[in-house]
Every structure is written in C-alpha cells, then in structure tokens.
Design an enzyme around this catalytic site. Sequence first.
Site, mmCIF file in Angstrom:
data_model
loop_
_atom_site.group_PDB
_atom_site.id
_atom_site.type_symbol
_atom_site.label_atom_id
_atom_site.label_comp_id
_atom_site.label_asym_id
_atom_site.label_seq_id
_atom_site.Cartn_x
_atom_site.Cartn_y
_atom_site.Cartn_z
ATOM 1 N N HIS A 1 0.862 -1.198 0.000
ATOM 2 C CA HIS A 1 0.000 0.000 0.000
ATOM 3 C C HIS A 1 0.887 1.233 0.000
ATOM 4 O O HIS A 1 2.103 1.135 0.156
ATOM 5 C CB HIS A 1 -1.000 -0.012 1.157
ATOM 6 C CG HIS A 1 -0.398 0.094 2.540
ATOM 7 N ND1 HIS A 1 0.448 -0.855 3.058
ATOM 8 C CD2 HIS A 1 -0.534 1.044 3.505
ATOM 9 C CE1 HIS A 1 0.802 -0.501 4.289
ATOM 10 N NE2 HIS A 1 0.236 0.654 4.586
ATOM 11 N N HIS B 1 1.329 3.994 1.904
ATOM 12 C CA HIS B 1 1.834 4.775 3.046
ATOM 13 C C HIS B 1 3.358 4.924 2.991
ATOM 14 O O HIS B 1 4.068 4.026 2.537
ATOM 15 C CB HIS B 1 1.421 4.128 4.372
ATOM 16 C CG HIS B 1 -0.025 4.347 4.698
ATOM 17 N ND1 HIS B 1 -0.735 3.543 5.556
ATOM 18 C CD2 HIS B 1 -0.901 5.284 4.259
ATOM 19 C CE1 HIS B 1 -1.987 3.975 5.644
ATOM 20 N NE2 HIS B 1 -2.117 5.032 4.860
ATOM 21 N N ASP C 1 5.765 4.751 4.997
ATOM 22 C CA ASP C 1 6.658 3.766 5.619
ATOM 23 C C ASP C 1 6.640 2.432 4.858
ATOM 24 O O ASP C 1 7.249 1.454 5.287
ATOM 25 C CB ASP C 1 6.330 3.567 7.106
ATOM 26 C CG ASP C 1 4.921 3.059 7.351
ATOM 27 O OD1 ASP C 1 3.980 3.581 6.715
ATOM 28 O OD2 ASP C 1 4.757 2.129 8.165
ATOM 29 N N HIS C 2 5.958 2.424 3.696
ATOM 30 C CA HIS C 2 5.932 1.232 2.838
ATOM 31 C C HIS C 2 6.435 1.523 1.420
ATOM 32 O O HIS C 2 6.777 0.606 0.688
ATOM 33 C CB HIS C 2 4.513 0.635 2.801
ATOM 34 C CG HIS C 2 4.060 0.215 4.168
ATOM 35 N ND1 HIS C 2 4.106 -1.081 4.607
ATOM 36 C CD2 HIS C 2 3.616 0.952 5.221
ATOM 37 C CE1 HIS C 2 3.697 -1.136 5.875
ATOM 38 N NE2 HIS C 2 3.397 0.088 6.264
ATOM 39 N N HIS D 1 -7.401 -0.974 5.782
ATOM 40 C CA HIS D 1 -6.379 -0.031 6.267
ATOM 41 C C HIS D 1 -6.257 1.108 5.260
ATOM 42 O O HIS D 1 -6.326 2.283 5.605
ATOM 43 C CB HIS D 1 -5.070 -0.785 6.441
ATOM 44 C CG HIS D 1 -3.909 0.063 6.852
ATOM 45 N ND1 HIS D 1 -3.839 0.703 8.068
ATOM 46 C CD2 HIS D 1 -2.749 0.375 6.204
ATOM 47 C CE1 HIS D 1 -2.691 1.382 8.144
ATOM 48 N NE2 HIS D 1 -2.022 1.199 7.026
ATOM 49 N N ASP E 1 0.054 -3.886 6.410
ATOM 50 C CA ASP E 1 -0.622 -3.351 7.598
ATOM 51 C C ASP E 1 -2.063 -3.825 7.698
ATOM 52 O O ASP E 1 -2.879 -3.205 8.375
ATOM 53 C CB ASP E 1 -0.616 -1.812 7.568
ATOM 54 C CG ASP E 1 0.766 -1.228 7.834
ATOM 55 O OD1 ASP E 1 1.700 -1.998 8.130
ATOM 56 O OD2 ASP E 1 0.898 0.010 7.752
ATOM 57 N N HIS F 1 4.795 -4.472 11.038
ATOM 58 C CA HIS F 1 5.166 -3.714 12.249
ATOM 59 C C HIS F 1 5.294 -4.617 13.469
ATOM 60 O O HIS F 1 4.591 -5.624 13.578
ATOM 61 C CB HIS F 1 4.113 -2.642 12.566
ATOM 62 C CG HIS F 1 4.076 -1.501 11.596
ATOM 63 N ND1 HIS F 1 4.834 -0.365 11.741
ATOM 64 C CD2 HIS F 1 3.360 -1.334 10.457
ATOM 65 C CE1 HIS F 1 4.587 0.466 10.731
ATOM 66 N NE2 HIS F 1 3.691 -0.102 9.929
HETATM 67 FE FE FE Z 1 2.825 0.826 8.122
HETATM 68 ZN ZN ZN Z 2 0.086 1.656 6.603
#
Ligand code: FE
Ligand code: ZN
Length: 256
Positions: free
Chosen positions: A57, A59, A61-62, A115, A134, A172
């Site tokens: 996805h 985001h 941090d991805h 998410h 996530d 995570h």
């Molecule tokens: Fe994440």
């Molecule tokens: Zn995420």
Amino acid sequence: MAQLIIHQFPCLQDNYGFLIHDPVSGETATIDTPDADEINRQLAAKGWQLTQIWNTHFHWDHTGGNTALKEKWDCKISGPIAEGDRIPGRDVDLQEGDVVSLGAHQATVLETPGHTKGHIVFYLEKESVAFVGDTLFSLGCGRMFEGTPDQFWSSLSRLRDLPDDTTIYCAHEYTEANARFALTAEPENAALLTRIEDVKKLRLAGQATVPTTIGQEKQTNPFLRADFQTIKDQLNLTDAPPARVFAELRQRKDHF
Ligand code: FE
Ligand code: ZN
C-alpha cells in the site's frame, strides 16, 4: 525448486523490512520500502542484487524508499492498481488474482481493503507464506483509515481462511501493545494468555514476535474473532453481526 530465502530485519521505528531471494534466478525482491538505506545495507550484507519491489500500500513507511531504490537498482516496482499514482515509480499495476513471480516462486495478489482502499497481500501458496503489510498484525490489525468495517472484516476473514500453517509476515512490531488491548476483549482466552507470556519473553530478549501464523492468530487475535460469542458478550453485542463487532473492536482500540 530451491527454497525461497526470506530475510527479515527491523527498519525505522517499528517497521520490519523483508527481502526475499531466489538463489536459482538470483532475483531479490523487497516487500515494501520502509528505508532505502537500511534495505541497501541488508542487500550488501547478503550480497544480493535488488530486482523487484512489491508494495502492499502507498503509506510512506511502505513506499518511502521506492524512488531511491529504483534509481540505484533499476528494479521493477509492482503495487496495487487502486493506489496507482500514490505508489512512486510503479511499473506494474496489481489487482485481485494477479500473480507476481520471483524466479520460479509465485505470489498471488489478494485485495484486502480496510487499512487503505487498495491494500494488497502477497500470498505464496506453495511456500505457505503471506506478506500482509498493515492489514493484519500479530494480535491486532491496521487502523481503518480508508475502508469500511464490512470491507475490513471481509479482508480479515479471507486471511483467516488461509491454511493454519501459513506464515504471516506483518509490517510492524506492535504485538505487545496489541496484547494489552486483546486482553480486554477476551480476558479468559487461554491461548491468548500463553501467547502474551511468549511475547513478553521475546521482547525482553530483544527478539521479534513476527512472523506469526494464521493458526496462532485465529486462536488469539480478537480482530479475527469478531464472530466469537466470547467477544460479542464481552462487548455487549451479543446478537450483532461480525462486521459490527469488528467496528466496535477497532474503535475501542483506537481510543485504548
Ligand atoms: Fe505501516
Ligand atoms: Zn500503513
């Protein structure tokens, strides 16, 4: 077929990075790109060349390392079609049922909205492995930023239907915090109490609680158990449909 090598390492504050390597073809993919520098360090330590990025996805941090990694490696980037332009540098749009390959190893794309609207999971059936981003965490699930409770519950139900011995790589290390909430939803779940003791020991020893398995999460993760009477009763939602129970769990966790 030679075994697929999976290398997991901590990234950023509480993310995990995953490199998967096929020794036959020499191909290596990273699942998401939390931190390009760290991914490059891990590649160098293994002596692997990055050939692909598989994004779950959009985001940051991805996908935050997509651009830097593509510049360095000229690797192919595959990500969810529903998040199109939000996946930097994407080459291949993926949707439900598509197959991505790393050498002879194949991952099927499962769409798991909730998410985010376009979130996907990479399921390697032959290897009994799923990279769930996530969507699902050990003892928890991602925040519901974009989806509806019905969508998210049906996404989690699909993951729950995978074989019990499927190894689940979540993005995570949230398990300890998730455990505290899970206990409020099912204070007398014996499997949960045992898992919490194991998690405490692992974290005290500085070890990861990821990966987990579908079998373990089915027994312990309240977000996979929204149709269990113990949880419904605990939330005073005795006759509610599971998506409603899931929504209540998610909301309570957000404010926990
Ligand atoms: Fe994440
Ligand atoms: Zn995420």
